[in-house]
Design an enzyme around this catalytic site. Structure first.
Site, mmCIF file in Angstrom:
data_model
loop_
_atom_site.group_PDB
_atom_site.id
_atom_site.type_symbol
_atom_site.label_atom_id
_atom_site.label_comp_id
_atom_site.label_asym_id
_atom_site.label_seq_id
_atom_site.Cartn_x
_atom_site.Cartn_y
_atom_site.Cartn_z
ATOM 1 N N HIS A 21 0.837 -1.200 0.000
ATOM 2 C CA HIS A 21 0.000 0.000 0.000
ATOM 3 C C HIS A 21 0.877 1.257 0.000
ATOM 4 C CE1 HIS A 21 -3.148 -2.645 2.259
ATOM 5 N NE2 HIS A 21 -3.546 -2.518 1.004
ATOM 6 N N LYS A 45 -15.786 -7.454 4.890
ATOM 7 C CA LYS A 45 -14.642 -7.856 5.723
ATOM 8 C C LYS A 45 -14.853 -7.400 7.168
ATOM 9 C CE LYS A 45 -11.344 -7.222 1.873
ATOM 10 N NZ LYS A 45 -10.229 -6.403 1.363
ATOM 11 N N ARG A 94 -2.309 -6.373 -8.055
ATOM 12 C CA ARG A 94 -1.192 -7.275 -7.751
ATOM 13 C C ARG A 94 -0.994 -8.322 -8.840
ATOM 14 N NH1 ARG A 94 -3.528 -8.290 -1.924
ATOM 15 N NH2 ARG A 94 -5.316 -7.746 -3.175
ATOM 16 N N SER A 132 -3.101 -7.775 3.276
ATOM 17 C CA SER A 132 -3.352 -7.553 4.703
ATOM 18 C C SER A 132 -3.614 -8.881 5.405
ATOM 19 C CB SER A 132 -4.545 -6.604 4.880
ATOM 20 O OG SER A 132 -4.242 -5.340 4.339
HETATM 21 P P1 ADP Z 1 -10.155 -3.111 -0.396
HETATM 22 O O1 ADP Z 1 -10.978 -3.641 0.735
HETATM 23 O O2 ADP Z 1 -10.678 -1.843 -0.983
HETATM 24 O O3 ADP Z 1 -9.797 -4.136 -1.442
HETATM 25 P P2 ADP Z 1 -7.374 -3.227 0.480
HETATM 26 O O4 ADP Z 1 -6.818 -2.532 1.664
HETATM 27 O O5 ADP Z 1 -7.345 -4.705 0.454
HETATM 28 O O6 ADP Z 1 -8.821 -2.622 0.316
HETATM 29 O O7 ADP Z 1 -6.634 -2.705 -0.828
HETATM 30 C C1 ADP Z 1 -6.672 -1.358 -1.196
HETATM 31 C C2 ADP Z 1 -6.066 -1.210 -2.566
HETATM 32 O O8 ADP Z 1 -4.692 -1.568 -2.518
HETATM 33 C C3 ADP Z 1 -6.696 -2.128 -3.626
HETATM 34 O O9 ADP Z 1 -6.698 -1.440 -4.869
HETATM 35 C C4 ADP Z 1 -5.756 -3.298 -3.671
HETATM 36 O O10 ADP Z 1 -5.787 -3.968 -4.927
HETATM 37 C C5 ADP Z 1 -4.431 -2.591 -3.461
HETATM 38 N N1 ADP Z 1 -3.413 -3.474 -2.932
HETATM 39 C C6 ADP Z 1 -3.533 -4.413 -1.982
HETATM 40 N N2 ADP Z 1 -2.369 -5.038 -1.769
HETATM 41 C C7 ADP Z 1 -1.468 -4.488 -2.608
HETATM 42 C C8 ADP Z 1 -0.080 -4.694 -2.880
HETATM 43 N N3 ADP Z 1 0.616 -5.648 -2.265
HETATM 44 N N4 ADP Z 1 0.517 -3.920 -3.803
HETATM 45 C C9 ADP Z 1 -0.198 -2.977 -4.461
HETATM 46 N N5 ADP Z 1 -1.511 -2.734 -4.272
HETATM 47 C C10 ADP Z 1 -2.136 -3.470 -3.356
#
Ligand code: ADP
Length: 171
Positions: A21, A45, A94, A132
């Site tokens: 992130h 979630k 990803r 996460s």
């Molecule tokens: P959500 O519940 O909106 O999916 P996340 O916190 O899981 O929220 O992810 C937020 C954003 O960050 C999403 O666009 C997700 O694809 C992206 N994301 C999650 N993990 C990674 C990573 N390792 N590298 C780049 N982007 C990521």
């Protein structure tokens, strides 16, 4: 914050915020005049961290980026983006497995708010497998979080999941 220039929102659950992130935030910060990290509530979630806890930890992590703000929101991300008068929504990708969901979301958002453009950034090559969920699993088993989680966030995660939270049984 002025309404001039390119303003983007990077929404997500960030539960917790990890280095993948952070990598997206730092790269997006170079593309836009103003960037808002939106910590949202995803009804699919069950959150591990409160919105407030996530907000404060992310703020600490990106405090060196003066044109980046961190805010919480509830409801649809697209409504938050519109409310902030941002023209862009940033999302991270990803792998191909993220594509289907993200494409559906961006097409749906484009129907609801055609004035908002979704911008996808590919995950940094060191972070393509980071999620996460993985962070929560590593923390639960007492693994080293440093390669995966920004330093200001480690103590939050360890308090919630690490040995300090639940002493491990021996044997
Ligand atoms: P959500 O519940 O909106 O999916 P996340 O916190 O899981 O929220 O992810 C937020 C954003 O960050 C999403 O666009 C997700 O694809 C992206 N994301 C999650 N993990 C990674 C990573 N390792 N590298 C780049 N982007 C990521």
């Amino acid at each position: 914050m002025s309404v001039k220039g390119r303003r983007a929102v990077y929404p997500g659950s960030f539960d917790p915020f990890h280095r993948g992130h952070e990598n997206i935030v730092r790269r997006a910060a170079k593309l836009f005049d103003e960037l808002i990290v939106g910590v949202g509530f995803n009804p699919t979630k069950i959150p591990a961290f409160s919105m407030e806890e996530r907000l404060l930890a992310i703020r600490e992590t990106v405090q060196d980026l003066t044109h980046v703000q961190v805010m919480t929101f509830s409801g649809l991300a697209v409504n938050f983006v519109r409310g902030q008068k941002a023209q862009f929504m940033v999302r991270g990708i990803r792998a191909l497995s993220d594509m289907e969901y993200e494409a559906t979301m961006s097409l749906t958002n484009a129907t609801m708010a055609p004035e908002i453009e979704t911008v996808f950034l590919m995950a940094g090559k060191e972070y393509t497998n980071l999620s996460s969920t993985l962070i929560r699993q590593i923390a639960t088993h007492g693994g080293d979080l440093l390669p995966f989680v920004p330093t200001p966030i480690i103590s939050h995660v360890e308090r919630r999941f690490g040995k300090a939270a639940e002493p491990q049984e021996e044997g």
